[in-house]
Design a protein around this motif. Sequence first.
Motif, PDB file in Angstrom:
ATOM      1  N   LYS A 112       0.841  -1.199   0.000  1.00  0.00           N
ATOM      2  CA  LYS A 112       0.000   0.000   0.000  1.00  0.00           C
ATOM      3  C   LYS A 112       0.877   1.250   0.000  1.00  0.00           C
ATOM      4  N   ARG A 113       0.593   2.167  -0.928  1.00  0.00           N
ATOM      5  CA  ARG A 113       1.454   3.327  -1.142  1.00  0.00           C
ATOM      6  C   ARG A 113       0.818   4.612  -0.618  1.00  0.00           C
ATOM      7  N   GLU A 114       1.675   5.481  -0.043  1.00  0.00           N
ATOM      8  CA  GLU A 114       1.204   6.740   0.525  1.00  0.00           C
ATOM      9  C   GLU A 114       2.350   7.745   0.530  1.00  0.00           C
ATOM     10  N   THR A 115       2.070   9.005   0.204  1.00  0.00           N
ATOM     11  CA  THR A 115       3.087  10.060   0.224  1.00  0.00           C
ATOM     12  C   THR A 115       2.817  11.000   1.402  1.00  0.00           C
ATOM     13  N   ARG A 116       3.885  11.306   2.143  1.00  0.00           N
ATOM     14  CA  ARG A 116       3.759  12.129   3.348  1.00  0.00           C
ATOM     15  C   ARG A 116       4.865  13.173   3.403  1.00  0.00           C
ATOM     16  N   ARG A 117       4.618  14.235   4.189  1.00  0.00           N
ATOM     17  CA  ARG A 117       5.664  15.176   4.587  1.00  0.00           C
ATOM     18  C   ARG A 117       5.875  14.983   6.081  1.00  0.00           C
ATOM     19  N   THR A 118       7.100  14.734   6.475  1.00  0.00           N
ATOM     20  CA  THR A 118       7.376  14.413   7.870  1.00  0.00           C
ATOM     21  C   THR A 118       8.812  14.752   8.230  1.00  0.00           C
ATOM     22  N   ALA A 119       9.043  14.959   9.518  1.00  0.00           N
ATOM     23  CA  ALA A 119      10.403  15.202  10.004  1.00  0.00           C
ATOM     24  C   ALA A 119      11.117  13.901  10.334  1.00  0.00           C
ATOM     25  N   LEU A 120      10.365  12.794  10.450  1.00  0.00           N
ATOM     26  CA  LEU A 120      10.983  11.541  10.906  1.00  0.00           C
ATOM     27  C   LEU A 120      10.162  10.329  10.501  1.00  0.00           C
ATOM     28  N   VAL A 121      10.846   9.330   9.955  1.00  0.00           N
ATOM     29  CA  VAL A 121      10.286   7.986   9.801  1.00  0.00           C
ATOM     30  C   VAL A 121      11.143   7.065  10.653  1.00  0.00           C
ATOM     31  N   PHE A 122      10.512   6.390  11.617  1.00  0.00           N
ATOM     32  CA  PHE A 122      11.220   5.586  12.613  1.00  0.00           C
ATOM     33  C   PHE A 122      10.692   4.158  12.515  1.00  0.00           C
ATOM     34  N   VAL A 123      11.583   3.217  12.192  1.00  0.00           N
ATOM     35  CA  VAL A 123      11.195   1.809  12.010  1.00  0.00           C
ATOM     36  C   VAL A 123      11.755   1.005  13.176  1.00  0.00           C
ATOM     37  N   ALA A 124      10.866   0.510  14.030  1.00  0.00           N
ATOM     38  CA  ALA A 124      11.276  -0.188  15.253  1.00  0.00           C
ATOM     39  C   ALA A 124      11.152  -1.690  15.101  1.00  0.00           C
ATOM     40  N   ARG A 125      12.159  -2.391  15.617  1.00  0.00           N
ATOM     41  CA  ARG A 125      12.134  -3.862  15.649  1.00  0.00           C
ATOM     42  C   ARG A 125      12.077  -4.364  17.092  1.00  0.00           C
ATOM     43  N   SER A 126      12.376  -3.492  18.052  1.00  0.00           N
ATOM     44  CA  SER A 126      12.353  -3.848  19.473  1.00  0.00           C
ATOM     45  C   SER A 126      11.298  -3.011  20.194  1.00  0.00           C
ATOM     46  N   ALA A 127      10.520  -3.647  21.046  1.00  0.00           N
ATOM     47  CA  ALA A 127       9.454  -2.933  21.760  1.00  0.00           C
ATOM     48  C   ALA A 127       9.967  -2.159  22.959  1.00  0.00           C
ATOM     49  N   TYR A 128      11.168  -2.475  23.444  1.00  0.00           N
ATOM     50  CA  TYR A 128      11.636  -1.867  24.690  1.00  0.00           C
ATOM     51  C   TYR A 128      11.687  -0.348  24.595  1.00  0.00           C
ATOM     52  N   GLN A 129      12.298   0.164  23.537  1.00  0.00           N
ATOM     53  CA  GLN A 129      12.447   1.605  23.379  1.00  0.00           C
ATOM     54  C   GLN A 129      11.081   2.278  23.219  1.00  0.00           C
ATOM     55  N   LEU A 130      10.151   1.632  22.525  1.00  0.00           N
ATOM     56  CA  LEU A 130       8.806   2.186  22.370  1.00  0.00           C
ATOM     57  C   LEU A 130       8.110   2.285  23.725  1.00  0.00           C
ATOM     58  N   ASN A 131       8.170   1.210  24.502  1.00  0.00           N
ATOM     59  CA  ASN A 131       7.523   1.203  25.809  1.00  0.00           C
ATOM     60  C   ASN A 131       8.133   2.233  26.758  1.00  0.00           C
ATOM     61  N   LEU A 132       9.439   2.438  26.623  1.00  0.00           N
ATOM     62  CA  LEU A 132      10.137   3.389  27.481  1.00  0.00           C
ATOM     63  C   LEU A 132       9.562   4.797  27.339  1.00  0.00           C
TER      64      LEU A 132
END
Length: 300
Positions: A183-203
């Motif tokens: 699925k394709r989408e175009t955005r304007r953003t300051a950050l794209v963050f791809v997480a593989r570990s939940a620890y940092q997200l939960n923190l």
Amino acid sequence: MFKKISLIANRKSGQNSRDAEAIDRALSAFGDGAARFDWHPETPIEDTVARALARDPEMVVVAGGDGTVMAVASALLGSGVPMGVLPLGTFNFFARGLGLSEDPEVAARQMMSAEPHDIRVGMVNGQAFLNNASLGIYPAILRERETVYSRWGRFRLAAHWSVVKTFLRFRKPMKVTLTIDGKRETRRTALVFVARSAYQLNLFGIDGEDAIDADRFAVLVSRAETRRALFMMAARLALGHPMRGRDYDLYSAKVADIHTKRRRTLLAFDGEKRLESGPFRFRMSDESLTILLPQSDAEA
């Protein structure tokens, strides 16, 4: 109980007396079957890992921060040899996410009775990562952090100051085209963050754990497009109160492709960074990494 252990230490991490003492205490905790192998970051990590594996160890332990752990993990993919972590870096998100103590000697004792567990790690354009990879403001923060560290030393306060300096220099968001599971989408953003570990997200109180539990990526796209919005978002992150739909949008992805307008873009991965040519393809590793979980976490 592990008896034959190879410990790989980042030579730069062992130069100060605190880290050198921590490594010595850990080696003592591991016993007579442990041997140390020093890695110089100017040389290929694969050479050091090959020397460490040549003695046929039951476990390979990495002494260093997230960047060092990521480098060794990449070289160990598919080997089947369990990897332990002796935390010596500034943040140690991966070690903390495994439930290991930030005291290296305590972590060493935890590893001696830990359980092996196979995981798949994240890949972006052939580069492995354990915690996260990103495009936009965060790689710029890492670049500024190196300048701050060179002047003031590697302290967490210095890391936070690098965030402020980078935000103050922010001009405009980047234009990205995301293709997530087709699925394709175009955005304007300051950050794209791809997480593989939940620890940092939960923190930081960020959603995405469900995606990672389902063996997928949690792809976060910041809604902040101005300097003021970035500071507001950072403040809510610091307080642990960011809000999905207000501060960021969340996508669950098995495969994600990201196109940027620039020919080369600064990519961050587990605290490291480099200029890369796009597009950026995020996928799971074909081979597994065997990690060691403390018994309580292995049971959970």
